[in-house]
Every structure is written in C-alpha cells, then in structure tokens.
Design an enzyme around this catalytic site. Structure first.
Site: not given
Length: 364
Positions: A116, A162-163, A194, A216-218, A294, A337
């Site tokens: 990110c 941000g979170e 999220s 947000s697992l990923h 992205n 994203c």
C-alpha cells in the site's frame, strides 16, 4: 467549533448548554446535511437571535481544495488541505446504479502494509470527526446534488488514507452522522468501515453502531499475512476471524463481511492460496473481493495476471464462496485502491513493525 464534528447527541448537548431546546439541534443538522447549507443566515426556521448566537460559537467549515483530477473512467480524486498544512485524498467512483465516495480517516497510516502506497508514508496524525465528515459534504456540494432528493453519493467507504479503527474516537461519531436521519440518512448497508484487523475495535464497533464491515485479509496463512499486513503479528488470523464471527452473530442472514484480498503476482495468488482461503471462510458469512494490485513507485510487487485472478476466483466460487473481482478504477490518476498518498507536512515514521505491541490510537 466546527459543527461537522458533532453527532446529534453531541450537538443536542451543546445546544442544551446554551439553554436551547434539543429539537433546535435537529433543525440545524437538517439544514447542514439534508439541505446542504453552510451559512446560519439561510436557516429560515430558526430565530435571528439564535442564528447570531450560533455564528458566535460555531462554524461550518469545509476543507480547502488543492487539486481535482478526473480519470478517463469518470473517477474523481480531490486533494483537500487540512489544518496544519497536511492534505488528504478523497475519491468519488460513479457506477451504473450507484456512486461511492472513498473517504480518509488519517493523514498517512501506521499499519505498514507492504503493498500500500499510503502505508509507506507512515502516520502523521489522526483526522478529526469534522475533517472526516467535511469530505462527504464537500463532495456532495461539488457534485451538484441537493443532499436529499437527488443523491449523488449512494455509498460511503472508509477505504481512503488511514486505518479507521485506529482513529476510533473520531470515526464513530462520523459514522453516526452518516447514518442519522437528521444527518446524511444513509442505510447501514451503504456505509462500510474497512480495517486491517484491529480485533478489540471490531468488537467495540459491533456494540456501538450497526454498519457494514470490510476486512483487509490478503493472505490465508499467518506466515504470509505477517509479511503483508504486519498487524497480523499482534492479532493473527484465527483471532481476527473469531472477531468477525462475533460481529455477524445475531444479525440477519443478509449480513456478511467483505474480505478484501489484493492479488500479488506469485505471492498470494496461487491455487493453494485459494484453497486455503476457502477453508478459512467456508463456514462464515463472507464475501471475497479480489483486488488487482495497483502499482506505485518503488514497489516490489506486480499485479497478478488476469488468468491467475480468474482461476483463483473460480476455486472460491466452486467452493460456494461469494466472490467478486474488483474492476480497477482511477489508476490513471493514482486514485485506485492502495495508491492514495495525500501530502504529509510533518511526517512521523510511525511504523507498526517498530511498535507492534503498541498500536497508536490517538484521541481527538
């Protein structure tokens, strides 16, 4: 005091302290959020004396527009200047039958997710409730809607910079304003928070407000998720999924959590990853959203090939996991994203990997 920062209970309390009836606070909220007014003089069902008192104690202040970019696909990105010289990014994504606004909750981010761009800035500061809500009001005014009958924004997602749950004290009142009938009046399924997995705050959110949740697992294993999403070292997958089960417990059958999964070529996109993910989510109220990566400058990752993404999705669907592949929007203006960066004037390299045992939650 900026009125964008007060939910209805807080605004009623402020009016009571002034000796005013609570319903006057409701009227003011309607003028701001349902009619799009930012001037007390336009609030015609409020006495002139009260309008003058309001102007002495409060303001309705929007952020300053720095730049606007419009993508070839219609996506819009606004860079908005905040107090202190910082700037954040807000993204509007129009689609057939809906229009989504992606809003920010922090200047930068401390979560340090390796894929990110926002996370590579580190965290500068939390945004206030007023700054969070002002993004929505600014977007609605800029897009020309009347806030009530001609909605130009149908969905709000806390998926910008941000979170959100690391700024819980400011995000919670913002959610309440978005859902309030005297505020923006959105339904609970049209406001999505999220999170990268702050387990205690997932439990708090369930108790405090009813809204949609995305995680947000990923990655399907702790070893891989530790690398991609470092908060996993504090709250591993098993703890996270237990919190997700608690979040949906007792809610109607239509309630599900969206699990976001960025597709990284050769990293987390293999058939064995898909099968492991299906085993993890097989008994849960889950929807998987596969997100093509992205790219951003200096990244080590590449986007998964289209055939790998489709094969991954097929494995999940064959195992009856509701799965979608997100269509990339706004990447030509760095609005997709994981690409948001804003502008940080006083950057703190406040990386989660350096302080994994003490996730910063700054009260506003």
């Amino acid at each position: 005091m900026n009125l964008f920062g007060l939910d209805r209970a807080q605004l009623r309390a402020a009016f009571a302290a002034m000796g005013e009836k609570p319903y006057r606070a409701d009227q003011v909220m309607q003028w701001i959020y349902r009619r799009g007014k930012d001037s007390f003089d336009e609030m015609s069902n409020i006495s002139k004396a009260l309008r003058e008192r309001l102007a002495q104690h409060f303001e309705i202040r929007t952020p300053e527009l720095v730049t606007e970019q419009v993508s070839a696909d219609g996506t819009r990105k606004w860079v908005l200047r905040l107090d202190g010289g910082n700037a954040i990014e807000t993204v509007y994504i129009p689609e057939e039958g809906r229009a989504t606004l992606c809003i920010s909750s922090q200047v930068g981010c401390a979560m340090d997710c390796s894929f990110c761009s926002t996370a590579q800035q580190g965290l500068n500061r939390n945004m206030t409730t007023a700054e969070i809500i002002a993004q929505v009001w600014f977007a609605a005014r800029t897009l020309g809607g009347d806030f009530q009958n001609e909605r130009v924004i149908s969905n709000i997602v806390f998926m910008g910079m941000g979170e959100p749950l690391a700024n819980y004290n400011a995000v919670l009142p913002a959610i309440r304003i978005l859902l309030d009938d005297f505020g923006f009046g959105l339904s609970k399924r049209r406001v999505t928070v999220s999170t990268s997995g702050l387990v205690p705050f997932i439990d708090r959110l369930r108790e405090d407000v009813d809204t949609a949740l995305a995680v947000s697992l990923h990655a399907p294993t702790d070893a891989l998720r530790d690398e991609l999403v470092p908060i996993n070292r504090k709250y591993p997958i098993a703890e996270l999924l237990d919190a997700c089960r608690r979040y949906t417990a007792g809610k109607d059958r239509k309630t599900h959590i969206v699990y976001e999964y960025v597709m990284l070529d050769g990293v987390n996109d293999k058939p064995e990853h898909a099968r492991a993910l299906a085993r993890l989510l097989g008994d849960m109220a889950a929807k998987v959203n596969l997100i093509p990566f992205n790219p951003f400058p200096q990244t080590q990752y590449r986007r998964s090939k289209p055939e790998a993404i489709q094969a991954f999705a097929k494995i999940l669907r064959d195992r009856r996991i509701l799965t979608t592949v997100r269509r990339t929007r706004g990447d030509d203006i760095d609005a997709a994203c994981g690409q948001l960066v804003g502008r940080v004037q006083s950057r703190q390299k406040n990386r989660l990997s350096a302080r994994i045992g003490d996730v910063p939650v700054i009260s506003t």
